[in-house]
Design a protein around this motif. Sequence first.
Motif, short mmCIF file in Angstrom:
data_model
loop_
_atom_site.label_atom_id
_atom_site.label_comp_id
_atom_site.label_asym_id
_atom_site.label_seq_id
_atom_site.Cartn_x
_atom_site.Cartn_y
_atom_site.Cartn_z
N ASN A 1 16.34 9.34 -35.88
CA ASN A 1 15.21 9.22 -34.97
C ASN A 1 15.47 7.98 -34.14
N ARG B 1 10.19 3.86 -25.50
CA ARG B 1 9.94 5.31 -25.57
C ARG B 1 10.60 5.86 -26.83
N TRP C 1 10.22 9.55 -29.66
CA TRP C 1 11.43 9.57 -30.47
C TRP C 1 12.33 10.71 -30.04
N TRP C 2 13.62 10.46 -30.09
CA TRP C 2 14.61 11.52 -29.94
C TRP C 2 15.13 11.79 -31.34
N ARG C 3 15.20 13.04 -31.73
CA ARG C 3 15.79 13.42 -33.02
C ARG C 3 17.20 13.89 -32.72
N ALA D 1 5.78 3.58 -32.24
CA ALA D 1 4.67 4.27 -32.87
C ALA D 1 5.22 5.37 -33.77
N PRO D 2 4.44 5.84 -34.73
CA PRO D 2 4.96 6.86 -35.65
C PRO D 2 5.29 8.19 -34.98
N ARG D 3 4.56 8.53 -33.94
CA ARG D 3 4.80 9.80 -33.23
C ARG D 3 5.32 9.49 -31.83
N ARG D 4 5.63 10.53 -31.05
CA ARG D 4 6.15 10.35 -29.69
C ARG D 4 5.29 9.32 -28.95
N PHE D 5 5.95 8.42 -28.22
CA PHE D 5 5.23 7.32 -27.59
C PHE D 5 5.92 6.85 -26.32
#
Length: 136
Positions: free
Chosen positions: A35, A49, A51-53, A94-98
Amino acid sequence: MWLLRAVFAATLIWTLPGAAKAGLRLCNQSYDVLNVAIGVPQSQQTITRGWWRVAPNQCANLVRDRLQSRLYYVFAADVFGNEVLSGSIPLCVAPRRFEIDSQQDCLLRGFLDARFIEVDTQEQTNWTIFVTPRPE
């Protein structure tokens, strides 16, 4: 804490002519799904920015346009939360996309603090970061 380490000579290279036209790419040559978050300098601030997986043996375009700055910041962790690319530059995630445009008081504003590595693109317009497994 388990960290993957990459040798800078083999880790950060500019994209050769004829290669993909991404501005900033990260290629995962490790055995783990990563991530990835990025810090992009803009005007007087840095925008983060994520997250990219990025699966093993895959690449992700973190910046699609020609690079406008010499320095970018990258952080990566495996899917278990172990830091893979971790440096000394504190930026917000942040834990999720941000997308976060101010990097002051991350924790007070409800964000997490992550330590990014500094990527010096040497003023190239295209750059690729390779994440390799830690030598055993």
